[in-house]
Scaffold this motif. Structure first.
Motif, mmCIF file in Angstrom:
data_model
loop_
_atom_site.group_PDB
_atom_site.id
_atom_site.type_symbol
_atom_site.label_atom_id
_atom_site.label_comp_id
_atom_site.label_asym_id
_atom_site.label_seq_id
_atom_site.Cartn_x
_atom_site.Cartn_y
_atom_site.Cartn_z
ATOM 1 N N LYS A 142 4.124 -19.242 10.073
ATOM 2 C CA LYS A 142 4.550 -19.248 8.982
ATOM 3 C C LYS A 142 4.344 -18.608 7.750
ATOM 4 C CE LYS A 142 7.448 -22.559 6.258
ATOM 5 N NZ LYS A 142 7.577 -21.772 5.168
ATOM 6 N N ASN A 143 2.695 -18.917 7.778
ATOM 7 C CA ASN A 143 1.658 -19.123 6.631
ATOM 8 C C ASN A 143 1.739 -17.415 6.286
ATOM 9 O OD1 ASN A 143 1.101 -21.424 6.383
ATOM 10 N ND2 ASN A 143 -1.083 -21.201 7.782
ATOM 11 N N MET A 144 2.175 -16.367 7.182
ATOM 12 C CA MET A 144 1.708 -15.078 7.473
ATOM 13 C C MET A 144 2.771 -14.706 6.743
ATOM 14 S SD MET A 144 0.400 -13.763 11.311
ATOM 15 C CE MET A 144 0.179 -12.681 11.155
ATOM 16 N N ILE A 145 4.115 -15.335 7.140
ATOM 17 C CA ILE A 145 5.599 -14.994 6.429
ATOM 18 C C ILE A 145 4.736 -14.715 4.757
ATOM 19 C CG2 ILE A 145 8.117 -15.250 6.579
ATOM 20 C CD1 ILE A 145 7.834 -15.495 9.894
ATOM 21 N N ASP A 146 5.210 -16.456 4.337
ATOM 22 C CA ASP A 146 5.385 -17.196 3.518
ATOM 23 C C ASP A 146 4.432 -15.989 2.389
ATOM 24 O OD1 ASP A 146 6.653 -19.195 4.235
ATOM 25 O OD2 ASP A 146 5.546 -20.386 4.276
ATOM 26 N N GLU A 147 2.769 -16.022 2.505
ATOM 27 C CA GLU A 147 1.888 -14.882 2.263
ATOM 28 C C GLU A 147 2.570 -13.560 2.142
ATOM 29 O OE1 GLU A 147 -2.211 -12.599 3.098
ATOM 30 O OE2 GLU A 147 -1.789 -14.968 3.861
ATOM 31 N N ALA A 148 3.538 -12.936 2.672
ATOM 32 C CA ALA A 148 4.095 -11.810 2.480
ATOM 33 C C ALA A 148 5.265 -12.026 1.267
ATOM 34 C CB ALA A 148 4.178 -11.126 3.647
ATOM 35 N N ASN A 149 6.090 -12.920 1.967
ATOM 36 C CA ASN A 149 6.049 -13.282 0.674
ATOM 37 C C ASN A 149 6.611 -13.006 -0.683
ATOM 38 O OD1 ASN A 149 9.498 -13.078 2.437
ATOM 39 N ND2 ASN A 149 9.338 -14.857 2.660
ATOM 40 N N SER A 150 4.848 -13.914 -0.922
ATOM 41 C CA SER A 150 4.668 -14.294 -2.628
ATOM 42 C C SER A 150 4.174 -12.611 -2.509
ATOM 43 C CB SER A 150 3.508 -15.264 -2.117
ATOM 44 O OG SER A 150 2.923 -14.887 -3.147
ATOM 45 N N THR A 151 3.328 -12.574 -1.891
ATOM 46 C CA THR A 151 3.053 -11.226 -2.519
ATOM 47 C C THR A 151 4.063 -9.935 -2.942
ATOM 48 O OG1 THR A 151 1.036 -10.714 -0.788
ATOM 49 C CG2 THR A 151 1.792 -8.494 -1.009
ATOM 50 N N PHE A 152 5.313 -9.648 -2.069
ATOM 51 C CA PHE A 152 6.274 -8.874 -2.400
ATOM 52 C C PHE A 152 7.419 -9.298 -3.388
ATOM 53 C CE2 PHE A 152 6.457 -7.600 1.966
ATOM 54 C CZ PHE A 152 6.010 -6.293 1.908
ATOM 55 N N LYS A 153 7.450 -10.906 -3.155
ATOM 56 C CA LYS A 153 7.785 -11.084 -5.519
ATOM 57 C C LYS A 153 6.619 -10.506 -6.338
ATOM 58 C CE LYS A 153 10.462 -15.070 -2.691
ATOM 59 N NZ LYS A 153 10.469 -16.216 -2.770
ATOM 60 N N LYS A 154 5.776 -10.789 -6.248
ATOM 61 C CA LYS A 154 4.777 -10.681 -7.121
ATOM 62 C C LYS A 154 4.727 -9.086 -7.524
ATOM 63 C CE LYS A 154 1.397 -13.624 -6.154
ATOM 64 N NZ LYS A 154 0.064 -13.894 -5.698
ATOM 65 N N GLN A 155 4.657 -7.650 -6.871
ATOM 66 C CA GLN A 155 5.152 -7.095 -6.644
ATOM 67 C C GLN A 155 6.456 -6.386 -7.350
ATOM 68 O OE1 GLN A 155 4.429 -4.907 -2.930
ATOM 69 N NE2 GLN A 155 2.124 -4.991 -3.130
ATOM 70 N N LYS A 156 7.417 -6.702 -6.976
ATOM 71 C CA LYS A 156 8.936 -6.893 -7.941
ATOM 72 C C LYS A 156 9.035 -7.428 -9.001
ATOM 73 C CE LYS A 156 13.666 -8.314 -6.963
ATOM 74 N NZ LYS A 156 14.814 -9.128 -6.025
ATOM 75 N N ASN A 157 8.080 -8.428 -8.950
ATOM 76 C CA ASN A 157 8.155 -9.214 -10.894
ATOM 77 C C ASN A 157 7.551 -7.716 -11.136
ATOM 78 O OD1 ASN A 157 9.603 -11.599 -10.558
ATOM 79 N ND2 ASN A 157 7.726 -12.523 -9.217
ATOM 80 N N ALA A 158 5.758 -7.455 -11.364
ATOM 81 C CA ALA A 158 5.312 -6.643 -11.644
ATOM 82 C C ALA A 158 6.477 -5.594 -12.068
ATOM 83 C CB ALA A 158 4.329 -6.598 -11.305
ATOM 84 N N LEU A 159 7.208 -4.893 -10.907
ATOM 85 C CA LEU A 159 7.470 -3.759 -11.350
ATOM 86 C C LEU A 159 8.951 -3.597 -12.681
ATOM 87 C CD1 LEU A 159 8.308 -2.091 -7.478
ATOM 88 C CD2 LEU A 159 6.718 -1.491 -10.185
ATOM 89 N N LYS A 160 9.868 -5.591 -12.655
ATOM 90 C CA LYS A 160 10.207 -5.501 -14.013
ATOM 91 C C LYS A 160 9.927 -5.730 -15.190
ATOM 92 C CE LYS A 160 13.382 -8.388 -11.238
ATOM 93 N NZ LYS A 160 13.627 -9.561 -10.429
ATOM 94 N N ALA A 161 8.386 -6.489 -14.707
ATOM 95 C CA ALA A 161 8.205 -6.683 -16.626
ATOM 96 C C ALA A 161 7.556 -4.732 -17.133
ATOM 97 C CB ALA A 161 6.673 -6.113 -16.298
#
Length: 96
Positions: free
Chosen positions: A77-96
């Motif tokens: 679960k920690n690996m999955i949560d970490e990957a989700n967090s990383t991709f959400k950060k990247q997605k938000n950075a692309l929106k900016a």
């Protein structure tokens, strides 16, 4: 020193691993070619070849897996949560 046939033959596991790596490299090459293709016919050909290579890669993977040569580790679960967090950060950075 003279090599014999048994010195240069790959065993089944090594042969399958070599084929799997070759298919992965072909997928990379066809993906790049698809991006760079300048005509519709060329891109269609590269796309068809990419799908064929992807199917070959999967068939080799399933053969290796069924023989116990390739055992992916399950993600905790920690690996999955970490990957989700990383991709959400990247997605938000692309929106900016």
């Amino acid at each position: 020193m003279k090599l014999t046939k048994s010195d240069v033959m790959l065993n089944e596991k090594d042969s399958l691993q070599d084929m799997l790596e070759s298919e992965k490299q072909l997928m990379t090459i066809y993906t790049t070619a698809l991006f760079e293709g300048s005509t519709k016919a060329m891109r269609k050909n590269f796309s068809a070849n990419l799908l064929g290579v992807a199917e070959n890669q999967y068939l080799i993977f399933t053969q290796m897996s069924s023989r116990g040569y390739y055992e992916p580790k399950p993600a905790n679960k920690n690996m999955i949560d970490e990957a989700n967090s990383t991709f959400k950060k990247q997605k938000n950075a692309l929106k900016a």
